[in-house]
Design an enzyme around this catalytic site. Structure first.
Site, PDB file in Angstrom:
ATOM      1  N   HIS A   1      -7.825 -10.381 -54.987  1.00  0.00           N
ATOM      2  CA  HIS A   1      -7.424  -9.385 -54.000  1.00  0.00           C
ATOM      3  C   HIS A   1      -8.340  -8.161 -54.014  1.00  0.00           C
ATOM      4  O   HIS A   1      -8.793  -7.682 -52.985  1.00  0.00           O
ATOM      5  CB  HIS A   1      -5.973  -8.965 -54.246  1.00  0.00           C
ATOM      6  CG  HIS A   1      -5.535  -7.875 -53.340  1.00  0.00           C
ATOM      7  ND1 HIS A   1      -4.980  -8.128 -52.112  1.00  0.00           N
ATOM      8  CD2 HIS A   1      -5.650  -6.543 -53.449  1.00  0.00           C
ATOM      9  CE1 HIS A   1      -4.754  -6.982 -51.522  1.00  0.00           C
ATOM     10  NE2 HIS A   1      -5.140  -5.996 -52.314  1.00  0.00           N
TER      11      HIS A   1
ATOM     12  N   ARG B   1      -6.909 -13.134 -40.491  1.00  0.00           N
ATOM     13  CA  ARG B   1      -6.169 -14.122 -41.291  1.00  0.00           C
ATOM     14  C   ARG B   1      -4.711 -13.665 -41.353  1.00  0.00           C
ATOM     15  O   ARG B   1      -4.321 -12.946 -42.280  1.00  0.00           O
ATOM     16  CB  ARG B   1      -6.744 -14.192 -42.704  1.00  0.00           C
ATOM     17  CG  ARG B   1      -8.130 -14.828 -42.796  1.00  0.00           C
ATOM     18  CD  ARG B   1      -8.567 -14.893 -44.252  1.00  0.00           C
ATOM     19  NE  ARG B   1      -9.673 -15.788 -44.469  1.00  0.00           N
ATOM     20  CZ  ARG B   1     -10.937 -15.393 -44.672  1.00  0.00           C
ATOM     21  NH1 ARG B   1     -11.244 -14.111 -44.664  1.00  0.00           N
ATOM     22  NH2 ARG B   1     -11.889 -16.275 -44.895  1.00  0.00           N
TER      23      ARG B   1
ATOM     24  N   ARG C   1      -6.143 -15.703 -35.876  1.00  0.00           N
ATOM     25  CA  ARG C   1      -5.860 -17.086 -36.273  1.00  0.00           C
ATOM     26  C   ARG C   1      -4.373 -17.211 -36.549  1.00  0.00           C
ATOM     27  O   ARG C   1      -3.805 -16.372 -37.258  1.00  0.00           O
ATOM     28  CB  ARG C   1      -6.645 -17.427 -37.530  1.00  0.00           C
ATOM     29  CG  ARG C   1      -6.261 -18.781 -38.083  1.00  0.00           C
ATOM     30  CD  ARG C   1      -7.125 -19.174 -39.233  1.00  0.00           C
ATOM     31  NE  ARG C   1      -6.727 -18.517 -40.463  1.00  0.00           N
ATOM     32  CZ  ARG C   1      -7.435 -18.601 -41.586  1.00  0.00           C
ATOM     33  NH1 ARG C   1      -8.569 -19.266 -41.609  1.00  0.00           N
ATOM     34  NH2 ARG C   1      -7.013 -18.007 -42.676  1.00  0.00           N
TER      35      ARG C   1
ATOM     36  N   GLU D   1     -12.868 -26.981 -39.422  1.00  0.00           N
ATOM     37  CA  GLU D   1     -12.860 -26.873 -40.882  1.00  0.00           C
ATOM     38  C   GLU D   1     -12.747 -28.225 -41.564  1.00  0.00           C
ATOM     39  O   GLU D   1     -12.781 -28.296 -42.781  1.00  0.00           O
ATOM     40  CB  GLU D   1     -11.647 -26.033 -41.332  1.00  0.00           C
ATOM     41  CG  GLU D   1     -11.607 -24.647 -40.771  1.00  0.00           C
ATOM     42  CD  GLU D   1     -10.330 -23.940 -41.131  1.00  0.00           C
ATOM     43  OE1 GLU D   1     -10.324 -23.152 -42.079  1.00  0.00           O
ATOM     44  OE2 GLU D   1      -9.306 -24.175 -40.441  1.00  0.00           O
TER      45      GLU D   1
ATOM     46  N   ASN E   1     -15.991 -22.290 -45.203  1.00  0.00           N
ATOM     47  CA  ASN E   1     -15.415 -22.340 -46.550  1.00  0.00           C
ATOM     48  C   ASN E   1     -14.679 -23.670 -46.737  1.00  0.00           C
ATOM     49  O   ASN E   1     -14.905 -24.400 -47.700  1.00  0.00           O
ATOM     50  CB  ASN E   1     -14.435 -21.181 -46.786  1.00  0.00           C
ATOM     51  CG  ASN E   1     -15.058 -19.835 -46.478  1.00  0.00           C
ATOM     52  OD1 ASN E   1     -16.279 -19.717 -46.475  1.00  0.00           O
ATOM     53  ND2 ASN E   1     -14.242 -18.840 -46.198  1.00  0.00           N
ATOM     54  N   ASP E   2     -13.794 -23.970 -45.784  1.00  0.00           N
ATOM     55  CA  ASP E   2     -13.079 -25.244 -45.878  1.00  0.00           C
ATOM     56  C   ASP E   2     -13.976 -26.409 -45.478  1.00  0.00           C
ATOM     57  O   ASP E   2     -13.926 -27.471 -46.096  1.00  0.00           O
ATOM     58  CB  ASP E   2     -11.825 -25.217 -44.998  1.00  0.00           C
ATOM     59  CG  ASP E   2     -10.660 -24.571 -45.727  1.00  0.00           C
ATOM     60  OD1 ASP E   2     -10.467 -24.893 -46.912  1.00  0.00           O
ATOM     61  OD2 ASP E   2      -9.975 -23.722 -45.130  1.00  0.00           O
TER      62      ASP E   2
ATOM     63  N   ARG F   1     -12.505 -25.555 -53.394  1.00  0.00           N
ATOM     64  CA  ARG F   1     -12.998 -24.186 -53.189  1.00  0.00           C
ATOM     65  C   ARG F   1     -13.091 -23.358 -54.444  1.00  0.00           C
ATOM     66  O   ARG F   1     -13.998 -22.563 -54.599  1.00  0.00           O
ATOM     67  CB  ARG F   1     -12.087 -23.457 -52.203  1.00  0.00           C
ATOM     68  CG  ARG F   1     -12.394 -23.781 -50.796  1.00  0.00           C
ATOM     69  CD  ARG F   1     -11.337 -23.201 -49.874  1.00  0.00           C
ATOM     70  NE  ARG F   1     -11.548 -21.785 -49.623  1.00  0.00           N
ATOM     71  CZ  ARG F   1     -11.211 -21.194 -48.477  1.00  0.00           C
ATOM     72  NH1 ARG F   1     -10.699 -21.902 -47.503  1.00  0.00           N
ATOM     73  NH2 ARG F   1     -11.391 -19.916 -48.303  1.00  0.00           N
TER      74      ARG F   1
ATOM     75  N   CYS G   1     -16.959 -18.327 -38.918  1.00  0.00           N
ATOM     76  CA  CYS G   1     -16.246 -17.257 -39.621  1.00  0.00           C
ATOM     77  C   CYS G   1     -16.094 -17.523 -41.103  1.00  0.00           C
ATOM     78  O   CYS G   1     -15.363 -16.829 -41.785  1.00  0.00           O
ATOM     79  CB  CYS G   1     -14.890 -17.016 -38.966  1.00  0.00           C
ATOM     80  SG  CYS G   1     -13.846 -18.473 -38.991  1.00  0.00           S
TER      81      CYS G   1
END
Ligand code: PEP
Ligand code: MG
Length: 566
Positions: A190, A288, A324, A425, A448-449, A459, A496
Site C-alpha cells: 500500500h 481501480r 474499471r 488481460e 500485469n495480468d 504476479r 494500463c
C-alpha cells in the site's frame, strides 16, 4: 562521517534529501514486574487508554477527511470498531486476570487476531496492519510513549518506519515530507502505491538494517535506485534534489511529427486525484474501483459511488476518465463479501466473472452510479470491464448495461451510457480481440495480468519474476495482435499495465500503435517527455524489429540499441 548506502526496493523514480524522523508505531515494552499488578487498577488504566485512543482516532478521522477525503477517513472507523471489539476486550480482561499489566494484556489479546489475518491472502492480510495500528496506539498510551504526528512534520522530513499502514500514509503531507523508507514492504504494498501516486520518493523493504539509522541523520531517499544514502556527499544531495524538480507538462503531448498520444494515470482512490493532476496526467486511464470497497465494513452505496466518480470527472473536466468496474477476487478480496476459498484464485472467479455471477447486484449498483455521473455534464467518462476471457462474457455485461439503462429510464433518472471498453488481460481476450473490439469503443491492455497469464508466471512470485517480463516475444506479439484487432474494428486502444509507465519502452509502444498510455502518476512527466521526441515512422520500424526478435535477450538488445541511437 562518511557516506553509507542501504538498499531496498525503489517505489518511485524520484529522490530527495531530508532529515530523519523515526515513526515508531511499535512501542517497546519492558518486562512485566512480577507481583505488583492490581487487576482493578489495570482495568481502569485500560479503560482510560481506550477512551483516549477513541478521541485520538476521531480527531485523526476528521483531519484526514478534510485533507485527503471521506473514503480515506473511513479506515479510522474500522480502527474504532477494533478498539471496541468484545473479543479483544475479553482477551484483555483475561490477561489482566492472569496477572499481567494492561499494556502486556493488550499485546497478548491482539496477538491471535493479528496472526489470523496475517495468514490470509492479499489485502485481507492488510487488516493485520490495522489491528497492529490499534494495538500500538493503546500500548503507547499505556506506557506514555511519544507520538509522532505524521500530519504535522516539518518541511524536509524523511520518515523512517518499520512499515506504514494506510492510516499512516493518509496523514503524510507531500508538501512537507521529503520521502520515506520502511523496513518491510514491496513494490505493490500500500505504501509504495501511495508514494507513486503522490510522486513521493520512497524505498521499501530495506530490512532490519534500517534500524541503525539515527533520528536527525541526513539521508537521501533514492526511489529510482532503491537506495537510502546516509550522510550523503554534497554532490549526492544536489542530484537527489534535482530529481524532484521534474518538468511537468500539463497540456496533452504529441510525437515530434504531431500524433497525439493520450498520457493518463492509474488511480485507486480519490486522495490520488490531485497528485495525479499535478504530475500533468491528461486524465485517468484506469480507476481501480475495487479500492473504494476495501478497508470498510460494507460496500459504498449508489450515491456515494456517484459522488466519487463525479469528483474524478470534475478533477479532469477536459480529459477522459476510464473507470474499471469491480475487479474482485484474485489478489483482491473484500472482507465483507463472502468470497470462496479458491485453490488458485488467479484462475478462479475474479473480475467480470464475479460481476456476472455472485456480485451481480454490486455490478448493477456500480453501473447505475456511473451512468448517473456520465449524465451530469462534467468530463468524459468511459467504463471498462476487467478479466474478460470470452466475447460471450462481454455480451452478457452489455446486456446488464441495457437493463440498467432501461431501469433508470423508467425511473425518470438522468443518465447516459458512456463509452465502453474491455481490458485485455487474458490470452482468451487476445485471441478474441476482433470479436471484442467489434462490440465496444476501446480496448485497454492490462500487461500485469496479461504477462502473468501468457507466461504462466504468478504476479507476486519472485521465483518466476524472470519469466514475467512484458519484453518476452510472446507478450509483445499478444500486444501487437490486440492493437491490430482494435484498429481494424474502429476501436481505440490503450495500455494500463505497469509496462506503460516505463519511458524506455515508450517508443516501442507508440510504434506498436497504442493511442493511449496509462500509468502511475509519477512516471507521467518522463513518458510525456519521451513521446515528444518520437518520430512515428521510426517508432513503427523499431517496433517491427522488436516484434521479429525471437528471444527476450534479442528484444532487450534491440530496445537498448534503439534508445542509444536517440
Ligand atoms: C493489469 O492487469 O495490467 C491491470 C492494469 O490491472 P490490475 O493491475 O489492477 O490487475
Ligand atoms: Mg489486471
Amino acid at each position: 562521517m562518511s557516506e553509507r548506502t542501504l538498499t531496498g526496493t525503489g517505489a518511485t523514480p524520484r529522490s530527495d534529501v531530508g532529515t530523519v524522523v523515526w515513526y515508531s508505531s511499535t512501542a517497546e515494552l519492558p518486562d512485566p514486574d512480577d507481583g505488583t499488578v492490581e487487576p482493578d487498577v489495570e482495568r481502569e488504566r485500560f479503560t482510560d487508554a481506550r477512551e483516549t485512543a477513541r478521541d485520538e482516532l476521531e480527531d485523526e478521522r476528521e483531519r484526514t477527511a478534510e485533507r485527503v477525503g471521506e473514503q480515506e477517513a473511513e479506515v479510522f472507523d474500522a480502527h474504532v470498531q477494533f478498539l471496541e471489539d468484545p473479543q479483544i476486550e475479553d482477551g484483555v480482561e483475561s490477561a489482566i486476570e492472569d496477572g499481567l499489566p494492561a499494556e502486556h494484556a493488550v499485546q497478548r489479546a491482539f496477538a491471535d487476531p493479528i496472526k489470523q489475518f496475517e495468514g490470509m491472502d492479499g489485502r485481507m492480510a492488510e487488516r493485520a496492519d490495522d489491528l497492529r495500528d490499534v494495538r500500538d496506539r493503546l500500548v503507547r498510551l499505556l506506557i506514555d510513549g511519544e507520538h509522532v504526528d505524521l500530519g504535522g512534520l516539518p518541511e524536509g522530513t524523511v520518515v523512517l518506519a518499520e512499515r506504514l499502514t494506510p492510516s499512516d500514509t493518509a496523514q503524510l503531507d507531500p508538501e512537507c515530507v521529503a520521502g520515506f523508507a520502511t523496513v518491510t514492504g514491496g513494490r505493490t504494498s500500500h505504501a509504495a502505491i501511495f508514494a507513486r501516486s503522490l510522486a513521493l520518493p520512497a524505498v521499501v523493504g530495506i530490512g532490519e538494517e534500517l534500524h541503525n539509522i539515527a533520528a536527525d541523520a541526513t539521508v537521501v531517499v533514492d526511489g529510482e535506485a532503491g537506495e537510502l544514502v546516509v550522510e550523503p556527499s554534497e554532490e549526492r544531495r544536489e542530484s537527489a534534489r534535482a530529481t524532484r524538480e521534474v518538468e511537468v507538462r500539463e497540456e496533452p503531448v504529441t510525437t515530434a511529427d504531431g500524433t497525439e498520444i493520450e498520457i493518463a494515470a492509474n488511480v485507486g482512490q480519490p486522495a490520488e486525484l490531485e497528485g495525479t493532476k499535478a504530475q500533468g496526467a491528461d486524465g485517468i486511464g484506469l480507476y481501480r474501483t475495487e479500492f473504494l470497497f476495501l478497508d470498510r465494513e460494507q460496500a459504498p452505496d449508489e450515491n456515494e459511488q456517484y459522488e466519487t466518480y463525479t469528483e474524478a470527472l470534475e478533477t479532469f473536466p477536459d480529459g477522459r476518465v476510464v473507470v474499471r468496474t469491480l475487479d474482485i477476487g484474485g489478489d483482491k478480496p473484500i472482507p465483507y463479501l463472502d468470497l470462496p476459498e479458491e485453490e488458485n484464485p488467479f484462475l478462479g472467479e475474479r473480475g467480470i466473472r464475479r460481476s456476472l455471477g455472485p456480485d451481480a447486484d454490486l455490478f448493477e449498483t456500480q453501473l447505475r452510479a456511473l451512468f448517473r455521473a456520465a449524465a451530469n455534464g462534467e468530463g468524459q467518462l468511459s467504463i471498462m470491464f476487467p478479466v474478460v476471457a470470452t466475447p460471450e462474457e462481454l455480451s452478457a455485461a452489455l446486456e446488464t448495461v441495457s437493463t440498467v439503462a432501461q431501469a433508470l429510464e423508467e425511473e425518470g433518472i438522468d443518465y447516459a451510457v458512456p463509452e465502453l471498453g474491455v481490458m485485455i488481460e487474458t490470452p482468451g481476450a487476445v485471441f478474441a480481440a476482433p470479436e471484442l473490439a467489434e462490440q465496444v469503443d476501446f480496448l485497454s491492455i492490462g500487461t500485469n495480468d496479461l504477462t502473468q497469464y501468457v507466461m504462466a508466471a504468478a504476479r507476486e512470485n519472485e521465483r518466476v519474476a524472470d519469466l514475467r517480463d512484458p519484453r518476452r516475444p510472446a507478450v509483445l506479439r499478444a500486444i501487437s495482435r490486440t492493437i491490430e484487432a482494435a484498429h481494424e474494428n474502429d476501436a481505440w486502444v490503450g495500455m494500463c499495465g505497469e509496462m506503460a509507465g516505463n519511458p524506455e519502452l515508450t517508443e516501442l509502444l507508440v510504434g506498436l500503435g497504442l493511442d493511449e498510455l496509462s500509468m502511475s502518476a509519477v512516471t507521467v512527466p518522463d513518458v510525456k517527455a519521451a513521446v515528444q521526441s518520437i518520430d512515428t515512422d521510426a517508432a513503427a520500424e523499431h517496433a517491427s524489429r522488436a516484434l521479429e526478435a525471437t528471444t527476450r535477450e534479442h528484444v532487450i538488445d534491440r530496445i537498448q540499441r534503439n534508445n542509444a541511437n536517440q
